[in-house]
Design a protein around this motif. Structure first.
Motif, PDB file in Angstrom:
ATOM      1  N   LYS A 211       5.212  14.471  -0.588  1.00  0.00           N
ATOM      2  CA  LYS A 211       4.316  14.398   0.563  1.00  0.00           C
ATOM      3  C   LYS A 211       3.218  15.454   0.539  1.00  0.00           C
ATOM      4  N   ASP A 212       3.421  16.546  -0.206  1.00  0.00           N
ATOM      5  CA  ASP A 212       2.425  17.623  -0.246  1.00  0.00           C
ATOM      6  C   ASP A 212       1.507  17.546  -1.465  1.00  0.00           C
ATOM      7  N   ALA A 213       1.747  16.598  -2.360  1.00  0.00           N
ATOM      8  CA  ALA A 213       0.924  16.396  -3.566  1.00  0.00           C
ATOM      9  C   ALA A 213       0.816  17.650  -4.419  1.00  0.00           C
ATOM     10  N   VAL A 214       1.878  18.443  -4.459  1.00  0.00           N
ATOM     11  CA  VAL A 214       1.902  19.614  -5.332  1.00  0.00           C
ATOM     12  C   VAL A 214       1.893  19.143  -6.781  1.00  0.00           C
ATOM     13  N   TYR A 215       1.109  19.809  -7.630  1.00  0.00           N
ATOM     14  CA  TYR A 215       0.961  19.325  -9.000  1.00  0.00           C
ATOM     15  C   TYR A 215       2.290  19.335  -9.738  1.00  0.00           C
ATOM     16  N   VAL A 216       2.609  18.194 -10.334  1.00  0.00           N
ATOM     17  CA  VAL A 216       3.795  18.033 -11.177  1.00  0.00           C
ATOM     18  C   VAL A 216       3.338  17.377 -12.481  1.00  0.00           C
ATOM     19  N   GLU A 217       3.733  17.957 -13.587  1.00  0.00           N
ATOM     20  CA  GLU A 217       3.376  17.408 -14.897  1.00  0.00           C
ATOM     21  C   GLU A 217       4.304  16.248 -15.220  1.00  0.00           C
TER      22      GLU A 217
ATOM     23  N   VAL B  88      -4.282  12.271 -13.436  1.00  0.00           N
ATOM     24  CA  VAL B  88      -5.396  13.169 -13.746  1.00  0.00           C
ATOM     25  C   VAL B  88      -4.846  14.397 -14.469  1.00  0.00           C
ATOM     26  N   SER B  89      -5.572  14.889 -15.466  1.00  0.00           N
ATOM     27  CA  SER B  89      -5.099  16.026 -16.253  1.00  0.00           C
ATOM     28  C   SER B  89      -4.932  17.271 -15.389  1.00  0.00           C
ATOM     29  N   ARG B  90      -4.097  18.177 -15.889  1.00  0.00           N
ATOM     30  CA  ARG B  90      -3.878  19.440 -15.174  1.00  0.00           C
ATOM     31  C   ARG B  90      -5.198  20.191 -14.988  1.00  0.00           C
ATOM     32  N   GLU B  91      -6.036  20.202 -16.027  1.00  0.00           N
ATOM     33  CA  GLU B  91      -7.299  20.941 -15.953  1.00  0.00           C
ATOM     34  C   GLU B  91      -8.161  20.429 -14.798  1.00  0.00           C
ATOM     35  N   GLN B  92      -8.268  19.116 -14.681  1.00  0.00           N
ATOM     36  CA  GLN B  92      -9.096  18.566 -13.615  1.00  0.00           C
ATOM     37  C   GLN B  92      -8.419  18.711 -12.258  1.00  0.00           C
ATOM     38  N   SER B  93      -7.111  18.549 -12.226  1.00  0.00           N
ATOM     39  CA  SER B  93      -6.379  18.632 -10.953  1.00  0.00           C
ATOM     40  C   SER B  93      -6.409  20.038 -10.366  1.00  0.00           C
ATOM     41  N   CYS B  94      -6.541  21.026 -11.235  1.00  0.00           N
ATOM     42  CA  CYS B  94      -6.463  22.417 -10.768  1.00  0.00           C
ATOM     43  C   CYS B  94      -7.830  23.079 -10.596  1.00  0.00           C
ATOM     44  N   LEU B  95      -8.893  22.276 -10.560  1.00  0.00           N
ATOM     45  CA  LEU B  95     -10.220  22.850 -10.344  1.00  0.00           C
ATOM     46  C   LEU B  95     -10.341  23.451  -8.955  1.00  0.00           C
ATOM     47  N   ASN B  96      -9.735  22.801  -7.971  1.00  0.00           N
ATOM     48  CA  ASN B  96      -9.786  23.289  -6.585  1.00  0.00           C
ATOM     49  C   ASN B  96      -8.386  23.314  -5.996  1.00  0.00           C
TER      50      ASN B  96
ATOM     51  N   VAL C 131       0.885  -1.167   0.000  1.00  0.00           N
ATOM     52  CA  VAL C 131       0.000   0.000   0.000  1.00  0.00           C
ATOM     53  C   VAL C 131       0.920   1.214   0.000  1.00  0.00           C
ATOM     54  N   ILE C 132       0.972   1.907  -1.122  1.00  0.00           N
ATOM     55  CA  ILE C 132       2.065   2.819  -1.417  1.00  0.00           C
ATOM     56  C   ILE C 132       1.517   4.056  -2.125  1.00  0.00           C
ATOM     57  N   PRO C 133       2.138   5.231  -1.927  1.00  0.00           N
ATOM     58  CA  PRO C 133       1.671   6.429  -2.639  1.00  0.00           C
ATOM     59  C   PRO C 133       2.007   6.378  -4.128  1.00  0.00           C
ATOM     60  N   TRP C 134       1.283   7.157  -4.897  1.00  0.00           N
ATOM     61  CA  TRP C 134       1.516   7.251  -6.341  1.00  0.00           C
ATOM     62  C   TRP C 134       2.803   7.997  -6.637  1.00  0.00           C
ATOM     63  N   ALA C 135       3.108   8.977  -5.796  1.00  0.00           N
ATOM     64  CA  ALA C 135       4.307   9.800  -5.980  1.00  0.00           C
ATOM     65  C   ALA C 135       4.969  10.043  -4.627  1.00  0.00           C
ATOM     66  N   PRO C 136       6.271  10.377  -4.626  1.00  0.00           N
ATOM     67  CA  PRO C 136       6.979  10.582  -3.357  1.00  0.00           C
ATOM     68  C   PRO C 136       6.838  11.984  -2.786  1.00  0.00           C
TER      69      PRO C 136
ATOM     70  N   LEU D 254     -15.516   1.287  -9.552  1.00  0.00           N
ATOM     71  CA  LEU D 254     -15.553   2.726  -9.806  1.00  0.00           C
ATOM     72  C   LEU D 254     -14.192   3.367  -9.558  1.00  0.00           C
ATOM     73  N   PHE D 255     -13.807   4.262 -10.477  1.00  0.00           N
ATOM     74  CA  PHE D 255     -12.585   5.041 -10.310  1.00  0.00           C
ATOM     75  C   PHE D 255     -12.865   6.311  -9.524  1.00  0.00           C
ATOM     76  N   LYS D 256     -11.822   6.814  -8.880  1.00  0.00           N
ATOM     77  CA  LYS D 256     -11.886   8.149  -8.320  1.00  0.00           C
ATOM     78  C   LYS D 256     -10.516   8.794  -8.450  1.00  0.00           C
ATOM     79  N   PRO D 257     -10.470  10.126  -8.653  1.00  0.00           N
ATOM     80  CA  PRO D 257      -9.175  10.814  -8.644  1.00  0.00           C
ATOM     81  C   PRO D 257      -8.687  10.947  -7.207  1.00  0.00           C
ATOM     82  N   THR D 258      -7.452  10.568  -6.966  1.00  0.00           N
ATOM     83  CA  THR D 258      -6.915  10.569  -5.603  1.00  0.00           C
ATOM     84  C   THR D 258      -5.626  11.379  -5.555  1.00  0.00           C
ATOM     85  N   PHE D 259      -5.380  12.009  -4.424  1.00  0.00           N
ATOM     86  CA  PHE D 259      -4.143  12.762  -4.268  1.00  0.00           C
ATOM     87  C   PHE D 259      -2.945  11.821  -4.360  1.00  0.00           C
TER      88      PHE D 259
END
Length: 206
Positions: free
Chosen positions: A74-80, A165-173, A67-72, A188-193
């Motif tokens: 810790k703050d989930a700042v958007y990275v392309e 998740v695309s930048r457009e969707q990730s940056c809605l909020n 059970v592991i994060p998608w990226a390393p 069912l899928f969901k977008p997750t941090f």
């Protein structure tokens, strides 16, 4: 394996034989142990990569890798990362892009990295071409979940896909890095941090 069949009939006049026919059974089937894991999906006509008369598809690892994060981050700042492929056979490219972005030497384990580093040795053969499945590849595993061992179907358990998740969707909020995760209890899928920890099941192709 090839089988040969010949019909016959016996009566008072004796025994008569029909023509010999043969048929070949395929060793491939969903849920069959093969190439270090279990066949999770076999390509069908219309699928990308389908070749008539040949067998190709996806192999799922026997167990989750944790059970592991998608990226390393810790703050989930958007990275392309560019890892937006969602179809069949796009998971490998996604995984390579993710690791190229975050680095293979990161001190924090993350989903794409551990999948690319995963190896299985079976009957003297090393299988080291695993990767984190794309959204559609993960869906194929879900569809055949009853034939693949050790999947967790708990209502609170999600599996990571390599599809960002695309930048457009990730940056809605606020701009946070997000990826699609699939809950196998519902399909069912969901977008997750990207810093959230979810299940990881590696795949490779055959």
């Amino acid at each position: 394996k090839t089988y040969y069949v010949r019909a016959y009939a016996t009566n008072n006049a004796g025994t008569a034989y029909g023509d010999e026919i043969s048929f070949v059974t395929s060793p491939f089937g969903v849920g069959v142990r093969y190439m270090g894991g279990y066949i999770a999906y076999i390509l069908k006509e219309g699928d990308r990569g389908y070749v008539s008369g040949e067998y190709h598809g996806l192999i799922a690892a026997e167990d989750d890798l944790g059970v592991i994060p998608w990226a390393p981050d810790k703050d989930a700042v958007y990275v392309e990362t560019g890892a937006t492929g969602s179809g069949l056979f796009t998971g490998l490219a996604n995984s390579l892009l993710i690791v190229k972005t975050y680095g293979a030497s990161s001190a924090i384990d993350y989903a794409a990295k551990i999948c690319l580093n995963y190896t299985v040795q079976e009957a003297g053969v090393i299988y080291d071409n695993w990767y984190l499945p794309s959204a559609l590849e993960l869906t194929k595993i879900y569809i055949n979940r009853d034939k693949i061992p050790n999947l967790i179907l708990d209502n609170t358990y999600y599996y990571q896909s390599s599809t960002q998740v695309s930048r457009e969707q990730s940056c809605l909020n606020g701009c946070y890095s997000m990826a699609f995760a699939l809950r196998f209890s519902t399909g069912l899928f969901k977008p997750t941090f990207s810093n959230r920890k979810y299940g990881v099941r590696a795949v490779h192709t055959f």
